[in-house]
Design an enzyme around this catalytic site. Structure first.
Site, PDB file in Angstrom:
ATOM      1  N   ARG A  82     -13.549  -8.326   1.670  1.00 36.75           N
ATOM      2  CA  ARG A  82     -12.135  -8.073   1.347  1.00 36.75           C
ATOM      3  C   ARG A  82     -11.313  -9.329   1.638  1.00 36.75           C
ATOM      4  O   ARG A  82     -10.436  -9.720   0.858  1.00 36.75           O
ATOM      5  CB  ARG A  82     -11.597  -6.895   2.177  1.00 36.75           C
ATOM      6  CG  ARG A  82     -12.154  -5.527   1.819  1.00 36.75           C
ATOM      7  CD  ARG A  82     -11.632  -5.046   0.483  1.00 36.75           C
ATOM      8  NE  ARG A  82     -10.184  -4.999   0.462  1.00 36.75           N
ATOM      9  CZ  ARG A  82      -9.427  -4.032   0.992  1.00 36.75           C
ATOM     10  NH1 ARG A  82     -10.007  -2.985   1.539  1.00 36.75           N
ATOM     11  NH2 ARG A  82      -8.103  -4.070   0.930  1.00 36.75           N
TER      12      ARG A  82
ATOM     13  N   CYS B 106     -16.336   1.878   0.853  1.00 31.54           N
ATOM     14  CA  CYS B 106     -15.113   1.096   1.056  1.00 31.54           C
ATOM     15  C   CYS B 106     -14.641   1.164   2.514  1.00 31.54           C
ATOM     16  O   CYS B 106     -13.947   0.257   2.979  1.00 31.54           O
ATOM     17  CB  CYS B 106     -14.022   1.581   0.115  1.00 31.54           C
ATOM     18  SG  CYS B 106     -13.724   3.352   0.202  1.00 31.54           S
TER      19      CYS B 106
ATOM     20  N   GLN C 164     -10.098  -3.787  -3.283  1.00 27.15           N
ATOM     21  CA  GLN C 164     -11.368  -3.253  -2.796  1.00 27.15           C
ATOM     22  C   GLN C 164     -12.507  -3.620  -3.739  1.00 27.15           C
ATOM     23  O   GLN C 164     -13.553  -4.115  -3.321  1.00 27.15           O
ATOM     24  CB  GLN C 164     -11.254  -1.723  -2.672  1.00 27.15           C
ATOM     25  CG  GLN C 164     -12.514  -1.052  -2.180  1.00 27.15           C
ATOM     26  CD  GLN C 164     -12.812  -1.410  -0.738  1.00 27.15           C
ATOM     27  OE1 GLN C 164     -11.955  -1.289   0.122  1.00 27.15           O
ATOM     28  NE2 GLN C 164     -14.017  -1.882  -0.464  1.00 27.15           N
TER      29      GLN C 164
ATOM     30  N   ASP D 251     -17.143   7.079  -1.155  1.00 24.84           N
ATOM     31  CA  ASP D 251     -15.811   6.974  -0.552  1.00 24.84           C
ATOM     32  C   ASP D 251     -15.561   8.311   0.149  1.00 24.84           C
ATOM     33  O   ASP D 251     -16.311   9.275  -0.063  1.00 24.84           O
ATOM     34  CB  ASP D 251     -14.779   6.730  -1.684  1.00 24.84           C
ATOM     35  CG  ASP D 251     -13.340   6.563  -1.199  1.00 24.84           C
ATOM     36  OD1 ASP D 251     -13.105   6.436   0.023  1.00 24.84           O
ATOM     37  OD2 ASP D 251     -12.429   6.567  -2.067  1.00 24.84           O
TER      38      ASP D 251
ATOM     39  N   ARG E  58       0.882  -1.180   0.000  1.00 29.57           N
ATOM     40  CA  ARG E  58       0.000   0.000   0.000  1.00 29.57           C
ATOM     41  C   ARG E  58       0.906   1.213   0.000  1.00 29.57           C
ATOM     42  O   ARG E  58       1.725   1.378   0.910  1.00 29.57           O
ATOM     43  CB  ARG E  58      -0.914   0.008   1.224  1.00 29.57           C
ATOM     44  CG  ARG E  58      -1.533   1.385   1.458  1.00 29.57           C
ATOM     45  CD  ARG E  58      -2.629   1.400   2.463  1.00 29.57           C
ATOM     46  NE  ARG E  58      -3.808   0.742   1.945  1.00 29.57           N
ATOM     47  CZ  ARG E  58      -5.033   0.876   2.475  1.00 29.57           C
ATOM     48  NH1 ARG E  58      -5.212   1.627   3.546  1.00 29.57           N
ATOM     49  NH2 ARG E  58      -6.059   0.254   1.952  1.00 29.57           N
TER      50      ARG E  58
ATOM     51  N   HIS F 289      -7.348   0.849  -6.397  1.00 29.88           N
ATOM     52  CA  HIS F 289      -7.524  -0.011  -5.219  1.00 29.88           C
ATOM     53  C   HIS F 289      -8.222  -1.301  -5.674  1.00 29.88           C
ATOM     54  O   HIS F 289      -9.393  -1.529  -5.374  1.00 29.88           O
ATOM     55  CB  HIS F 289      -8.366   0.734  -4.176  1.00 29.88           C
ATOM     56  CG  HIS F 289      -8.324   0.158  -2.795  1.00 29.88           C
ATOM     57  ND1 HIS F 289      -7.557  -0.934  -2.447  1.00 29.88           N
ATOM     58  CD2 HIS F 289      -8.973   0.531  -1.651  1.00 29.88           C
ATOM     59  CE1 HIS F 289      -7.737  -1.198  -1.154  1.00 29.88           C
ATOM     60  NE2 HIS F 289      -8.579  -0.337  -0.655  1.00 29.88           N
TER      61      HIS F 289
HETATM   62  N1   CP Z   1     -11.108   0.012   2.541  1.00 24.27           N
HETATM   63  C1   CP Z   1      -9.831  -0.043   2.981  1.00 24.27           C
HETATM   64  O1   CP Z   1      -8.912  -0.287   2.212  1.00 24.27           O
HETATM   65  O2   CP Z   1      -9.677   0.166   4.310  1.00 24.27           O
HETATM   66  P1   CP Z   1      -8.291   0.417   5.040  1.00 24.27           P
HETATM   67  O3   CP Z   1      -7.761   1.735   4.554  1.00 24.27           O
HETATM   68  O4   CP Z   1      -8.632   0.449   6.513  1.00 24.27           O
HETATM   69  O5   CP Z   1      -7.357  -0.706   4.704  1.00 24.27           O
HETATM   70  N1  NVA Z   2      -9.910   6.880  -1.345  1.00 23.19           N
HETATM   71  C1  NVA Z   2      -9.566   6.414  -0.016  1.00 23.19           C
HETATM   72  C2  NVA Z   2      -9.794   4.944   0.097  1.00 23.19           C
HETATM   73  C3  NVA Z   2      -9.530   4.365   1.457  1.00 23.19           C
HETATM   74  C4  NVA Z   2      -9.703   2.874   1.485  1.00 23.19           C
HETATM   75  C5  NVA Z   2      -8.126   6.769   0.277  1.00 23.19           C
HETATM   76  O1  NVA Z   2      -7.277   6.606  -0.609  1.00 23.19           O
HETATM   77  O2  NVA Z   2      -7.840   7.223   1.381  1.00 23.19           O
END
Ligand code: CP
Ligand code: NVA
Length: 299
Positions: free
Chosen positions: A285, A257, A129, A217, A99, A126
């Protein structure tokens, strides 16, 4: 698959295979250990609840060892190059989940590594997701080729992966958000070139009208915290509240999400209301990512 970096890299048949595998794995979480004896590293440049925990649990359930590698230690690109990290980790582990901010961090790691790379979120997309999201849609009786999905809010990483999925599966995707916050133009063009119907609709009521799936989101993603108050003003007309959701189909599902900023992009009554399946979605997930890992690293 060699890596799992973008939904745009796979096709409809592979997505369907992964949804079926995820559904099978979900029936008995501990029935199979196709990753026995393996180790999967997880690198995080951004915070996480769902991704961190669902990957760690999923890796464990598949029989492998999850290894959380903090960037405070490895300092990717500072202490040593992404290339060298990819080469070294490949000598120890059987797969790497990352990530990170720049999408190029993920693709450079994949270019260097000799083991599969999984994108656990970048600024661009993502994909994990969206696999869990569509699995949730299927479980709730939606047709992934025929449904109408209204994505309301910021056209960021999650929206971009929905655009990629529309290109593969052929559902109608409506993006309802303010001008200037649309999904990535190149991804939109690529999805449309595959025949996808993706419409940008600035009026949220029009975007939600008759939808099967209503999605939102956060308005300020990780790394955009400084813009939060400015974005709140701009995005408030796009809040998922009872009035807006009432314009969707009677049996529409609401997805987010997560993490949610209750009172901003979604109200409590929608998040906890009869359309919401956000916690099924969060659970999925786990199952979707287990399917991805079995495909990439299974014996
Ligand atoms: N939806 C998601 O990816 O959550 P986190 O940022 O908590 O991993
Ligand atoms: N768009 C959000 C998604 C979190 C899972 C972010 O990147 O923070």
């Amino acid at each position: 698959m060699q890596d799992f970096i973008s939904i745009a890299d796979i096709d409809r048949a592979k997505m369907e295979e992964l949804f079926q595998l995820a559904a099978d794995l979900k029936k008995d979480r501990n029935a199979r250990q196709p990753l026995a004896g393996k180790t999967v590293a997880m690198i995080f440049h951004k915070p996480s609840l769902r991704t961190r925990v669902s990957f760690e649990v999923g890796i464990h359930e598949l029989g492998a060892h999850p290894m959380y590698v903090t960037d405070a230690e490895i300092k990717m690109g500072q202490r040593e190059s992404i290339y060298d990290i990819g080469k070294v980790l490949s000598r120890y582990v059987h797969g790497i989940m990352i990530r990170t901010f720049a999408h190029s961090n993920c693709t450079e790691l994949a270019d260097a590594a000799d083991v599969p790379i999984i994108n656990g979120l970048t600024d661009l997309n993502h994909p994990c997701q969206i696999m869990g999201d569509i699995l949730t849609c299927i479980e709730h009786g939606k047709d992934p080729s025929g449904m109408v999905v209204a994505f309301i809010g910021d056209g960021n990483n999650v929206a971009n992966s929905w655009v990629n999925a529309a290109g593969n599966l052929g559902f109608e995707l409506r993006i309802g958000g303010p001008s200037g916050y649309e999904p990535n133009a190149a991804l939109l063009e690529a999805a449309r070139a595959k025949g996808a119907t993706v419409n940008i609709i600035n009026d949220p009521s029009e975007a939600v009208a008759g939808a099967d799936v209503v999605y939102t989101d956060v308005w300020a993603s990780m790394g955009q915290e400084d813009e939060a108050s400015e974005r709140r003003k701009l995005f408030m007309p796009y809040q998922l509240n009872t009035d807006l959701v009432s314009r969707a189909k009677h049996d529409a599902i609401v997805l987010h999400c997560l993490p949610a900023h209750r009172g901003d992009e979604i109200t409590d009554d929608v998040m906890d209301g009869r359309h919401s399946v956000v916690f099924d979605q969060a659970e999925n997930r786990l199952h979707a990512q287990k399917a991805v890992m079995v495909d990439l690293m299974g014996a």
